[in-house]
Design an enzyme around this catalytic site. Structure first.
Site, PDB file in Angstrom:
ATOM      1  N   MET A 181      -9.083  -8.276  -4.129  1.00 58.12           N
ATOM      2  CA  MET A 181      -9.392  -7.824  -5.484  1.00 58.12           C
ATOM      3  C   MET A 181      -8.124  -7.412  -6.241  1.00 58.12           C
ATOM      4  O   MET A 181      -7.048  -7.292  -5.657  1.00 58.12           O
ATOM      5  CB  MET A 181     -10.372  -6.657  -5.427  1.00 58.12           C
ATOM      6  CG  MET A 181     -11.714  -7.025  -4.801  1.00 58.12           C
ATOM      7  SD  MET A 181     -12.859  -5.644  -4.688  1.00 58.12           S
ATOM      8  CE  MET A 181     -13.245  -5.358  -6.417  1.00 58.12           C
ATOM      9  N   HIS A 182      -8.288  -7.199  -7.544  1.00 57.92           N
ATOM     10  CA  HIS A 182      -7.317  -6.531  -8.420  1.00 57.92           C
ATOM     11  C   HIS A 182      -6.095  -7.353  -8.817  1.00 57.92           C
ATOM     12  O   HIS A 182      -5.341  -6.930  -9.694  1.00 57.92           O
ATOM     13  CB  HIS A 182      -6.809  -5.219  -7.795  1.00 57.92           C
ATOM     14  CG  HIS A 182      -7.856  -4.326  -7.233  1.00 57.92           C
ATOM     15  ND1 HIS A 182      -8.936  -3.873  -7.968  1.00 57.92           N
ATOM     16  CD2 HIS A 182      -8.011  -3.789  -5.988  1.00 57.92           C
ATOM     17  CE1 HIS A 182      -9.693  -3.092  -7.207  1.00 57.92           C
ATOM     18  NE2 HIS A 182      -9.165  -3.031  -6.010  1.00 57.92           N
ATOM     19  N   ASP A 200     -13.837  -8.938  -1.832  1.00 57.65           N
ATOM     20  CA  ASP A 200     -13.843  -8.979  -0.367  1.00 57.65           C
ATOM     21  C   ASP A 200     -14.823  -8.006   0.273  1.00 57.65           C
ATOM     22  O   ASP A 200     -15.571  -8.373   1.186  1.00 57.65           O
ATOM     23  CB  ASP A 200     -12.430  -8.790   0.189  1.00 57.65           C
ATOM     24  CG  ASP A 200     -11.681  -7.598  -0.411  1.00 57.65           C
ATOM     25  OD1 ASP A 200     -12.287  -6.803  -1.169  1.00 57.65           O
ATOM     26  OD2 ASP A 200     -10.480  -7.465  -0.137  1.00 57.65           O
TER      27      ASP A 200
END
Length: 486
Positions: free
Chosen positions: A79-80, A236
Site C-alpha cells: 500500500m501507500h 495487502d
C-alpha cells in the site's frame, strides 16, 4: 480458474486457483528496493511489470489448460506507494514506497491545510501515506509535480498495464489519505490540500467488483480463451483478510511478518486517529476494518538472530513451547520507528534491565515478549475505538512458533489460534476476489476461514504476571523518547 497476483515489496507472487478454492500452482519473482538517501525507499515500477509478466508466463507454460479457462484475475499489493505518471501514462520517477520516511514535515503541513483530515480519512497523516509524498514532490521536485497527470498505487499501476484503464479499489485507496473512508469516495478537500483534484485519481470500484477485462493481447499471450475480468482486488492486509475469511464484523487476526498487524473487521467506519489506529475500507462492500500496525514484528527476531549469529529456529528451540514466567529483561521493538500507537518514525528499540546472569535465552524471550507487548498496545487502542478483540487467528512467519503463540495468548489475555496455511499471502485473497467478481457468488460462499490447528489459551497466573510486566514496559517509551531528544 482464477488468478491472484500480489505486488509485494520484496517479490511478486502469482497463484492459480481452481473453482473450488484450491491453489494449483504459484510463481514468484524477487524485487529490489533502492535507498538513495537515508530514510528513503523506492522501487522501479517497471520491475513490478516485468515480474508480473514472468510469473504469468511461467504459470501459462506449466498449466496451459487451466490458464485457458481463467475467468477472473485480481491483484493485491503493497500500500501507500506513489507512482507518478505523465499525460501519456509514462512513469516520471521511481515509486516512493510505504516505508519511506522523507515526508514527515509534509504531514504537519497537510494537517494544517486540511483541518478536517482526521474526520474525513479516519487516520493521522503519516510519512508512509501517499498524500504527504505528493506535497514533498511538489516542494522538492516541482518539475516532476508539474508534469504529473495521474497518481497510482503499485497494484493499480500493474493493473493499468494489464487493462489500459486506471482503476483502484477502496481498501488500497484508504491508505492514500485522499479517500473519504466513511463515504467510500475521493475527498475533494484533501485532494485540494495537496494541489490535486479527482482528475489525477483512478476510477474506484469495490474489491470484489469487476473493473473491466484483461487486455486482449495479454489474454492471447497467456492462452486464455476469453479475456477474463480484472476485479478491484485489495491492499495487502485486506487481501490477507479475505484469504483468512475475516469478512464479518468482529473477525480478527494478528499477522507476525516483517511488520505486525492486528486486524479487526467492522461493519461501519470506526476511526481512532489520536492513537494511530488505521481505519480503512475493507475489500468487501459495506465493510471496513481497523488495524494496529507495528513496523517491527518477526523482523525483530530476525534482527536479534543476526546479531547473535544463531538461527531463529535454534533460538526458539532452546526455550521450548512455554515459559514459566516473564523474562527479567524488557525489550522495546521499535527498530524502525513505530506506527500504532505512537506514530513516531524516531522511536528506537532497547533492552532494559540487563545483568551479568542474563543469557541468550533470556534475551530471546524478551524479544518475543516485546513484540507481544507492542501488540497489547494495539489491542488497547482498538478496544478504545470500539472494537472488542475476543480471539485471534495468528498468521505470518511468526505463526510457526508455538512459544510465541503461547506468549501472545497470555499477554493479550485471549485465545490465540494457529491455522492451516498460516503463511498465506495476499495473492490467495486476491484470487478469491477474482472469483467473486467473475461468478457473482457471495463473499461468504467464497471466503470460508481456514482450519484451526491449535488453540492457545491464557494461563490465569501467567497472564496476571504479564499484565504487571506490560504496565512496567509501557513506561519506557516516553523515557527513551526523552533521552533521544535530549
Amino acid at each position: 480458474m482464477f488468478v491472484g497476483i500480489d505486488i509485494g515489496t520484496s517479490s511478486v507472487k502469482t497463484v492459480l486457483m481452481s473453482g473450488d478454492g484450491v491453489v494449483l500452482g504459484s510463481e514468484s519473482r524477487p524485487l529490489a528496493v533502492q535507498r538513495p538517501e537515508p530514510g528513503w525507499s523506492e522501487q522501479d515500477p517497471e520491475s513490478w511489470w516485468t515480474a508480473t509478466l514472468e510469473t504469468m508466463d511461467a504459470l501459462a507454460a506449466t498449466f496451459p489448460a487451466e490458464m485457458a479457462a481463467t475467468q477472473g484475475i485480481a491483484l493485491s499489493g503493497q500500500m501507500h506507494g506513489a507512482t507518478l505518471l505523465d499525460e501519456n501514462g509514462a512513469v516520471l520517477r521511481p515509486c516512493i514506497l510505504w516505508n519511506d520516511g522523507r515526508a514527515a514535515a509534509e504531514c504537519a503541513e497537510l494537517e494544517a491545510a486540511c483541518p478536517d483530515l482526521h474526520a474525513i480519512t479516519g487516520n493521522l497523516a503519516m510519512p508512509g501515506f501517499t498524500a504527504p509524498k505528493l506535497i514533498w514532490v511538489r516542494k522538492h521536485e516541482p518539475e516532476i509535480f508539474s508534469r504529473t497527470r495521474s497518481v497510482l498505487l503499485p497494484k493499480a499501476y500493474v493493473r493499468y498495464r494489464m487493462t489500459g484503464e486506471m482503476v483502484d479499489e477502496m481498501s488500497d485507496a484508504s491508505g492514500t489519505l485522499w479517500l473519504d473512508v466513511g463515504k467510500r469516495d475521493w475527498s475533494d478537500a484533501v485532494l485540494a490540500a495537496t494541489g490535486l483534484d479527482r482528475s489525477f485519481m483512478p476510477r474506484l470500484v469495490e474489491g470484489s467488483q469487476s473493473g473491466g477485462p484483461l487486455d486482449a493481447g495479454l489474454a492471447k499471450r497467456w492462452g486464455m480463451a476469453t479475456p477474463p475480468v480484472v476485479a478491484g482486488g485489495a491492499g495487502d492486509n485486506a487481501a490477507a483478510a479475505v484469504g483468512l475469511g475475516a469478512i464479518a464484523a468482529g473477525s480478527a487476526f494478528l499477522s507476525l511478518g516483517t511488520s505486525g498487524v492486528l486486524w479487526v473487521t467492522t461493519d461501519r467506519f470506526l476511526p481512532n486517529p489520536a492513537s494511530a489506529v488505521h481505519a480503512f475500507c475493507h475489500a468487501i462492500p459495506e465493510t471496513w476494518h481497523q488495524m494496529g500496525v507495528m513496523l517491527s514484528a518477526a523482523s525483530a527476531l530476525s534482527w536479534y538472530s543476526n546479531l547473535v549469529g544463531v538461527k531463529e529456529g535454534e533460538l526458539l528451540a532452546a526455550l521450548g513451547e512455554t515459559v514459566a514466567a516473564p523474562a527479567p529483561v524488557l525489550f522495546l521493538p521499535y527498530l524502525s520507528g513505530e506506527r500504532t500507537p505512537h506514530n513516531d518514525v524516531g522511536a528506537r528499540g532497547a533492552f532494559i534491565g540487563l545483568a551479568h546472569e542474563h543469557d541468550r535465552a533470556v534475551l530471546t524471550q524478551a524479544v518475543l515478549e516485546g513484540v507481544a507487548f507492542a501488540t497489547r498496545s494495539c489491542q488497547a487502542v482498538l478496544e478504545a475505538a470500539g472494537s472488542h478483540v475476543a480471539e485471534i487467528d495468528l498468521v505470518g512467519g511468526g505463526s510457526r512458533s508455538a512459544l510465541w503463540a503461547s506468549i501472545m495468548a497470555n499477554v493479550l489475555g485471549i485465545p490465540v489460534h494457529t491455522v492451516e496455511d498460516g503463511e498465506i499471502g495476499g495473492a490467495f485473497g486476491a484470487a478469491r476476489l477474482a472469483r467473486i467478481a467473475a461468478t457473482g457468488l457471495s463473499p461468504r460462499e467464497v471466503c470460508p476461514p481456514p482450519k484451526r490447528l491449535r488453540t492457545f489459551t491464557p494461563d490465569p497466573a501467567l497472564a496476571a504476571a504479564y499484565e504487571a510486566r506490560y504496565a512496567l514496559w509501557q513506561r519506557y517509551y516516553p523515557l527513551m523518547k526523552e533521552a533521544a531528544s535530549g
